[in-house]
Motif scaffolding. Structure first.
Motif, PDB file in Angstrom:
ATOM      1  N   GLY A 250      15.368 -15.426 -15.137  1.00  0.00           N
ATOM      2  CA  GLY A 250      15.501 -13.985 -14.903  1.00  0.00           C
ATOM      3  C   GLY A 250      16.300 -13.730 -13.625  1.00  0.00           C
ATOM      4  O   GLY A 250      16.329 -14.566 -12.722  1.00  0.00           O
ATOM      5  N   PRO A 251      16.962 -12.554 -13.524  1.00  0.00           N
ATOM      6  CA  PRO A 251      17.814 -12.251 -12.374  1.00  0.00           C
ATOM      7  C   PRO A 251      16.994 -11.765 -11.175  1.00  0.00           C
ATOM      8  O   PRO A 251      16.687 -10.577 -11.088  1.00  0.00           O
ATOM      9  N   LEU A 252      16.667 -12.658 -10.259  1.00  0.00           N
ATOM     10  CA  LEU A 252      15.826 -12.284  -9.108  1.00  0.00           C
ATOM     11  C   LEU A 252      16.447 -11.144  -8.313  1.00  0.00           C
ATOM     12  O   LEU A 252      15.749 -10.291  -7.777  1.00  0.00           O
ATOM     13  N   GLY A 253      17.766 -11.137  -8.230  1.00  0.00           N
ATOM     14  CA  GLY A 253      18.459 -10.129  -7.425  1.00  0.00           C
ATOM     15  C   GLY A 253      18.317  -8.722  -7.985  1.00  0.00           C
ATOM     16  O   GLY A 253      18.660  -7.753  -7.317  1.00  0.00           O
ATOM     17  N   GLU A 254      17.815  -8.612  -9.216  1.00  0.00           N
ATOM     18  CA  GLU A 254      17.568  -7.272  -9.768  1.00  0.00           C
ATOM     19  C   GLU A 254      16.120  -6.858  -9.552  1.00  0.00           C
ATOM     20  O   GLU A 254      15.684  -5.807 -10.000  1.00  0.00           O
ATOM     21  N   GLY A 255      15.365  -7.739  -8.877  1.00  0.00           N
ATOM     22  CA  GLY A 255      13.968  -7.414  -8.566  1.00  0.00           C
ATOM     23  C   GLY A 255      13.861  -6.782  -7.192  1.00  0.00           C
ATOM     24  O   GLY A 255      14.862  -6.418  -6.570  1.00  0.00           O
ATOM     25  N   ARG A 256      12.614  -6.654  -6.713  1.00  0.00           N
ATOM     26  CA  ARG A 256      12.371  -6.023  -5.409  1.00  0.00           C
ATOM     27  C   ARG A 256      11.484  -6.907  -4.568  1.00  0.00           C
ATOM     28  O   ARG A 256      10.835  -7.821  -5.083  1.00  0.00           O
ATOM     29  N   VAL A 257      11.429  -6.619  -3.276  1.00  0.00           N
ATOM     30  CA  VAL A 257      10.447  -7.291  -2.417  1.00  0.00           C
ATOM     31  C   VAL A 257       9.175  -6.450  -2.470  1.00  0.00           C
ATOM     32  O   VAL A 257       9.168  -5.290  -2.060  1.00  0.00           O
ATOM     33  N   ILE A 258       8.129  -7.036  -3.056  1.00  0.00           N
ATOM     34  CA  ILE A 258       6.846  -6.331  -3.179  1.00  0.00           C
ATOM     35  C   ILE A 258       5.790  -7.169  -2.469  1.00  0.00           C
ATOM     36  O   ILE A 258       5.690  -8.379  -2.710  1.00  0.00           O
ATOM     37  N   ASP A 259       5.016  -6.534  -1.605  1.00  0.00           N
ATOM     38  CA  ASP A 259       3.997  -7.250  -0.812  1.00  0.00           C
ATOM     39  C   ASP A 259       4.589  -8.472  -0.118  1.00  0.00           C
ATOM     40  O   ASP A 259       3.986  -9.551  -0.095  1.00  0.00           O
ATOM     41  N   GLY A 260       5.812  -8.347   0.375  1.00  0.00           N
ATOM     42  CA  GLY A 260       6.437  -9.437   1.122  1.00  0.00           C
ATOM     43  C   GLY A 260       7.039 -10.524   0.253  1.00  0.00           C
ATOM     44  O   GLY A 260       7.562 -11.507   0.758  1.00  0.00           O
ATOM     45  N   CYS A 261       6.978 -10.369  -1.073  1.00  0.00           N
ATOM     46  CA  CYS A 261       7.527 -11.411  -1.961  1.00  0.00           C
ATOM     47  C   CYS A 261       8.636 -10.837  -2.838  1.00  0.00           C
ATOM     48  O   CYS A 261       8.508  -9.723  -3.370  1.00  0.00           O
TER      49      CYS A 261
END
Ligand code: HEM
Ligand code: FES
Length: 353
Positions: free
Chosen positions: A277-288
């Motif tokens: 999956g494309p990590l760069g399309e995700g977000r930083v949530i709870d520091g991760c």
């Protein structure tokens, strides 16, 4: 990223997704079979079901193949991707029912074993108009079975991601076999014209979507600049990266996700360890860093999943200088901690592995 394997980790989202899927499939089969009965009142129930289930499986396969490129083009399609494997298993079950009804209808009336009859009844392999098109359907069904049977994360972990991925790319071989199954089947009955037009539209849709999504990604991949002194590459301005989000750049042929979070910048491989999956399309949530596809998480500075999980992705050295982000394109081994670059820090800070 699970502590132990469960058959399926049900949650509310999955139940809603599956309920919609089941309702959609039931509605399609009912409408298709009903319309077939109204237009051909003399057709047998088996014939109506063979057609409704076969076309249902094939239409749903188009949806499965469309989800990936659609998500590349618009993130609002991501919820469809979350449980795409359930759709794939549904395609297999519909196709299996279609195959069983076909064998019962066309091969169970004689004195030979129906399966032997399916394999041997039509030996005209060199005739286009009389080709044993059912064998193409059977081969596609074999591939769909292999994919459905190995769809669980248990197989992903045990086969390893590259082998699992290659296995699941066979879906395109199955699709090609099915296009031939339907085309050559059409030559043997009188409903060929409408079917051919729909088939051509379906192929154009799948091919067109993949082409557009591929061209868009290639355009993005071309953006990275040439390396500067020290091997670092200027990838973008800090201000180009929204807070807790990433900018994806292509460095030495590999996609790198450069995240900005809480006044810091870190760079990781863009490919999630779960299913790429494309990590760069995700977000930083709870520091991760949180993968947008199924929620696997990684610490932005080390690329390692927080304990007790063990997934790790490669990291990259980063610098921030004069409001610009510079990344060393040489990847560190997966899980290597890299000091994040601090936004506003003096040039040259925060770059050691
Ligand atoms: C054992 C495997 C299979 C057998 C024996 C088989 C048999 C058949 C037969 C006999 C037909 C002609 C039905 C008719 O026109 O009344 C047909 C059509 C069709 N099959 Fe299959 N099939 C198999 C696998 C598959 C699979 C895996 C799919 C899709 C995932 C599929 C999709 C279709 C479609 C879309 C049609 C055209 C239906 C229509 O135009 O109404 N088949 N198949
Ligand atoms: S691909 Fe499934 S969580 Fe990333």
């Amino acid at each position: 990223m699970s502590v132990q394997y469960k058959a399926i980790g049900w949650n509310r989202q999955k139940r809603i997704y599956d309920a919609w899927l089941a309702a959609g499939v039931a509605l399609y089969v009912a409408i298709f079979a009903g319309a077939g009965w109204l237009s051909h009142p003399d057709a047998t129930v088996e014939t109506l079901l063979i057609r409704a289930l076969g076309t249902g499986a094939f239409v749903l396969l188009h949806v499965v193949l469309s989800v990936g490129p659609l998500c590349r083009l618009d993130l609002r399609f991501l919820p469809l991707l979350y449980n795409r494997r359930h759709m794939g298993v549904t395609v297999f079950l519909l196709a299996l029912a279609h195959g069983i009804f076909s064998v019962v209808q066309f091969h169970a009336g004689g004195d030979r074993n129906p399966f032997v009859s399916l394999l041997t009844a039509n030996p005209r392999l060199l005739s286009l108009g009389q080709f044993p098109f059912e064998l193409l359907g059977l081969s596609a069904l074999g591939i769909l079975f292999l994919m459905a049977a190995t769809s669980h994360d248990f197989w992903l972990a045990n086969l390893t991601a590259p082998i699992w991925k290659s296995l699941h790319m066979l879906v395109y071989v199955a699709y090609a076999l099915l296009v031939l199954h339907v085309t050559l089947g059409s030559l043997q009955d009188d409903r060929g014209l409408v079917r051919s037009a729909l088939l051509a539209a379906g192929m154009a849709w799948v091919f067109g979507l993949h082409l557009v999504a591929g061209l868009r990604e290639r355009g993005a991949d071309r953006d990275a600049a040439a390396p500067e002194a020290g091997g670092f590459v200027d990838v973008c301005a800090v201000a180009d990266i929204p807070e807790c989000r990433a900018r994806v750049v292509c460095l030495s042929g590999e996609r790198v996700a450069v995240f900005r979070y809480g006044g810091k910048v870190s760079a990781l491989s863009n490919a999630c360890q779960h299913q790429n999956g494309p990590l760069g399309e995700g977000r930083v949530i709870d520091g991760c860093v949180t993968c947008p596809w199924h929620g696997y998480q990684y610490l932005p500075d080390s690329g390692a999943s927080p304990p007790p999980f063990t997934e790790r992705v490669p990291t990259f050295r980063v610098r921030v200088a004069g409001g610009r982000v510079l990344v060393d394109p040489r990847p560190n081994p997966p899980g290597t901690r890299v000091e994040p670059a601090v936004v506003g820090a003096p040039a040259g800070g925060g770059a050691h592995a």
